[in-house]
Design a protein around this motif. Structure first.
Motif, PDB file in Angstrom:
ATOM      1  N   ILE A   1     102.261  -0.384 -59.179  1.00  0.00           N
ATOM      2  CA  ILE A   1     101.333   0.725 -59.417  1.00  0.00           C
ATOM      3  C   ILE A   1     101.619   1.361 -60.780  1.00  0.00           C
ATOM      4  O   ILE A   1     100.702   1.660 -61.558  1.00  0.00           O
ATOM      5  CB  ILE A   1     101.445   1.774 -58.293  1.00  0.00           C
ATOM      6  N   ALA A   2     102.903   1.569 -61.067  1.00  0.00           N
ATOM      7  CA  ALA A   2     103.273   2.136 -62.368  1.00  0.00           C
ATOM      8  C   ALA A   2     102.814   1.240 -63.504  1.00  0.00           C
ATOM      9  O   ALA A   2     102.325   1.711 -64.536  1.00  0.00           O
ATOM     10  CB  ALA A   2     104.784   2.357 -62.430  1.00  0.00           C
ATOM     11  N   TRP A   3     102.946  -0.080 -63.327  1.00  0.00           N
ATOM     12  CA  TRP A   3     102.486  -1.021 -64.352  1.00  0.00           C
ATOM     13  C   TRP A   3     100.970  -0.944 -64.517  1.00  0.00           C
ATOM     14  O   TRP A   3     100.457  -1.072 -65.637  1.00  0.00           O
ATOM     15  CB  TRP A   3     102.892  -2.447 -63.997  1.00  0.00           C
ATOM     16  N   ALA A   4     100.246  -0.753 -63.426  1.00  0.00           N
ATOM     17  CA  ALA A   4      98.785  -0.659 -63.506  1.00  0.00           C
ATOM     18  C   ALA A   4      98.371   0.544 -64.347  1.00  0.00           C
ATOM     19  O   ALA A   4      97.500   0.433 -65.222  1.00  0.00           O
ATOM     20  CB  ALA A   4      98.182  -0.556 -62.099  1.00  0.00           C
ATOM     21  N   PHE A   5      99.000   1.687 -64.111  1.00  0.00           N
ATOM     22  CA  PHE A   5      98.666   2.887 -64.876  1.00  0.00           C
ATOM     23  C   PHE A   5      99.091   2.744 -66.337  1.00  0.00           C
ATOM     24  O   PHE A   5      98.310   3.026 -67.249  1.00  0.00           O
ATOM     25  CB  PHE A   5      99.332   4.111 -64.239  1.00  0.00           C
ATOM     26  N   GLY A   6     100.332   2.333 -66.556  1.00  0.00           N
ATOM     27  CA  GLY A   6     100.822   2.199 -67.921  1.00  0.00           C
ATOM     28  C   GLY A   6     100.099   1.110 -68.692  1.00  0.00           C
ATOM     29  O   GLY A   6      99.753   1.285 -69.873  1.00  0.00           O
ATOM     30  N   GLY A   7      99.837  -0.015 -68.034  1.00  0.00           N
ATOM     31  CA  GLY A   7      99.153  -1.112 -68.698  1.00  0.00           C
ATOM     32  C   GLY A   7      97.724  -0.772 -69.070  1.00  0.00           C
ATOM     33  O   GLY A   7      97.246  -1.127 -70.158  1.00  0.00           O
ATOM     34  N   MET A   8      97.013  -0.082 -68.179  1.00  0.00           N
ATOM     35  CA  MET A   8      95.637   0.296 -68.489  1.00  0.00           C
ATOM     36  C   MET A   8      95.580   1.307 -69.630  1.00  0.00           C
ATOM     37  O   MET A   8      94.679   1.250 -70.478  1.00  0.00           O
ATOM     38  CB  MET A   8      94.951   0.874 -67.252  1.00  0.00           C
ATOM     39  N   ILE A   9      96.535   2.230 -69.666  1.00  0.00           N
ATOM     40  CA  ILE A   9      96.559   3.179 -70.781  1.00  0.00           C
ATOM     41  C   ILE A   9      96.810   2.442 -72.086  1.00  0.00           C
ATOM     42  O   ILE A   9      96.164   2.718 -73.115  1.00  0.00           O
ATOM     43  CB  ILE A   9      97.629   4.259 -70.551  1.00  0.00           C
ATOM     44  N   PHE A  10      97.726   1.491 -72.075  1.00  0.00           N
ATOM     45  CA  PHE A  10      97.983   0.699 -73.282  1.00  0.00           C
ATOM     46  C   PHE A  10      96.706  -0.003 -73.748  1.00  0.00           C
ATOM     47  O   PHE A  10      96.335   0.060 -74.931  1.00  0.00           O
ATOM     48  CB  PHE A  10      99.084  -0.332 -73.008  1.00  0.00           C
ATOM     49  N   ILE A  11      96.021  -0.658 -72.832  1.00  0.00           N
ATOM     50  CA  ILE A  11      94.806  -1.397 -73.176  1.00  0.00           C
ATOM     51  C   ILE A  11      93.719  -0.464 -73.696  1.00  0.00           C
ATOM     52  O   ILE A  11      93.103  -0.719 -74.745  1.00  0.00           O
ATOM     53  CB  ILE A  11      94.290  -2.165 -71.941  1.00  0.00           C
TER      54      ILE A  11
END
Length: 285
Positions: A81-91
């Protein structure tokens, strides 16, 4: 301008002057297409952010639900879940930074407004677009996963059992402070001029900041640090608990953003200004 050496690496020194602060009210923006294009970019980016992340949260909860044939040890877990939030913000920051600045968060917009990086008109319109985008993003999730949406909490932020409201508020303040501090540091043009030999991809540290904060605070509040994210989920979910705790996900992020803005502008930038002055004087022959 001569080349300097530091730690055995040569680089070209760059001069830099601070841009003027944004006007408090810039009426001329209202007549520019770039202004409305930036608002649309913030709306779409926040919509996509909520769509992907809330779907991830609901999918994870359905995967671990034993009553639904799930495995309590399965799913993506808090790490996923943390990767989903952080990854989407990066993108999304990477995609929209050149158009709107890639705020995707009213707390980030508020911090940049306090630092006079954006005008009041732009800040208000960004926040409205972000909140509307969040509502639409969560609405899409409910439309696609209506059977699971209410059963698994709709991705709404709520204070977890066993934690006081003060603890939840503090978690939101500190988490947002980390995020906004990272935004200021990663996008500081004076730092980029001084440290031009150290390339910085701004969306990367911002995405990692979101990732790390989620790891720390998901067990406490589900991690807001973004009022639009909490607001959109609460509107579509519509349950009392999400609304009872909603104040926490606005007050905390705004206080955290203000602390980060003041710290960066009046503590770090003051020191950076002196350092850059001495650097420039030593690099000019």
């Amino acid at each position: 301008m001569a080349k300097d050496e530091e730690a055995g690496v040569e680089f070209q020194a760059k001069d830099y002057q601070d841009p003027p602060p944004a006007p408090l009210v810039d009426v001329e923006e209202l007549g520019q297409w770039s202004f409305y294009r930036a608002i649309i970019a913030e709306f779409i980016a926040t919509l996509l952010f909520l769509y992907i992340t809330v779907l991830t949260v609901i999918g994870y909860k359905s995967q671990i639900d034993a009553n639904n044939g799930g495995d309590e040890c399965g799913g993506v877990g808090i790490l996923g879940i943390a990767w989903a939030f952080g990854g989407m913000i990066f993108i999304l920051v990477y995609c929209t930074a050149g158009i709107s600045g890639g705020h995707i968060n009213p707390a980030v917009t508020f911090g940049l407004f306090l630092a006079r990086k954006v005008s009041l008109v732009r800040a208000v319109m960004y926040m409205a677009a972000q909140c509307l985008g969040a509502v639409c993003g969560c609405g899409l999730v409910k439309a696609f996963q209506e059977a699971y949406y209410t059963r698994y909490g709709g991705g709404a932020n709520e204070l977890a059992d066993g934690y006081s409201k003060g603890t939840g508020l503090a978690a939101e303040i500190i988490g947002t402070c980390v995020l906004v501090y990272t935004v200021f540091s990663a996008t500081d043009p004076k730092r980029n001029a001084r440290d031009s030999h150290v390339p910085v991809l701004a969306p990367l540290p911002i995405g990692f900041a979101v990732f790390m904060v989620h790891l720390a605070t998901i067990p406490i509040t589900g991690t807001g640090i973004n009022p639009a994210r909490s607001f959109g989920a609460a509107v579509i979910y519509g349950k009392d608990k999400a609304w009872d705790d909603q104040w926490m996900f606005w007050v905390g992020p705004f206080i955290g953003a203000a602390i980060a803005a003041l710290y960066h502008q009046y503590v770090l930038r003051a020191g950076a200004g002196k350092g850059l002055g001495s650097y420039r004087s030593s690099s000019v022959i």
